[in-house]
Scaffold this active site. Structure first.
Site, PDB file in Angstrom:
ATOM      1  CG  HIS A 159      -1.658  -1.282   1.408  1.00 11.92           C
ATOM      2  ND1 HIS A 159      -2.581  -1.789   0.512  1.00 11.92           N
ATOM      3  CD2 HIS A 159      -1.554  -2.198   2.401  1.00 11.92           C
ATOM      4  CE1 HIS A 159      -3.017  -2.953   0.950  1.00 11.92           C
ATOM      5  NE2 HIS A 159      -2.409  -3.231   2.079  1.00 11.92           N
ATOM      6  CB  CYS A 160       2.211   3.565  -1.493  1.00 12.98           C
ATOM      7  SG  CYS A 160       1.675   3.195  -3.170  1.00 12.98           S
ATOM      8  CB  ALA A 161       2.648   2.172   3.779  1.00  7.12           C
TER       9      ALA A 161
END
Length: 202
Positions: A159-161
């Site tokens: 999640h781009c994290a």
């Protein structure tokens, strides 16, 4: 922007950007707001179309804002769609949308907590309309297709994290996201699909 609203002029920000699809609009379009004085100082980042006022062999005169920074043919259909989405959000009310999402997420947290082996990630005081979770030792990339077969779509991955995933000690999570168009029936469908997935991976 879609959950809390935001007064960019009052915020003191120099620039503010947001995606259209996060506001129920089309993909591939968004908004960049900037203070006029800073935008005036910026040179065009791309050439073509209406960003030029006049061109001679001696000099080029750039157009006024916003045209100076909008080279080429604009994303006309996207702009119309985003405008319609903004109109809908204003008519419905950001607070009403946020209240619906809060109630739905509270219902989902309670319903999902009853699913055996399900682990939540993150316990914020103010939860946005998304829930990150894992089901036992099942990798989210294996879980998502099973849920999909039951008519439930979730995101699976980092999640781009990635720094946050490393802090949690996991490679990825599944994420259920909720919006104004979701209902408790959607949450119930997710819970049923998770029980079905448990049987597959038992």
């Amino acid at each position: 922007m879609p959950h809390l609203g935001f007064d960019v002029a009052a915020s003191g920000a120099d620039f503010y950007a947001f995606s259209g699809h996060k506001m129920y609009g089309p993909t591939g379009i968004g908004v960049l707001w900037g203070r006029r004085a800073l935008l005036e100082e910026m040179p065009p980042w791309q050439g073509g179309g209406d960003m030029i006022l006049s061109v001679t062999f001696d000099k080029t005169v750039y157009n006024a804002l916003p045209y100076k920074l909008e080279a080429g043919t604009p994303h006309i259909s996207g702009a119309i769609g985003l405008g319609a989405a903004v109109d809908w959000m204003q008519a419905t009310g950001v607070e009403a949308i946020a209240a619906h999402e809060r109630a739905l997420v509270a219902y989902a947290v309670e319903a999902l907590a009853a699913v055996p082996d399900l682990r939540f990630f993150g316990t914020p005081r103010e939860r946005a309309a998304a829930i990150w979770f894992l089901l036992g030792e099942v990798h989210p990339h294996d879980l998502a297709p099973i849920l999909d077969r039951h008519g439930v779509a979730v995101r699976a991955g980092h999640h781009c994290a990635q720094p946050l995933m490393r802090r949690f000690g996991v490679a990825a999570t599944a994420r259920a996201s909720f919006a104004a168009y979701n209902t408790t029936a959607d949450v119930d469908a997710l819970v049923r699909a998770l029980h079905a997935a448990r049987e597959v991976f038992a």
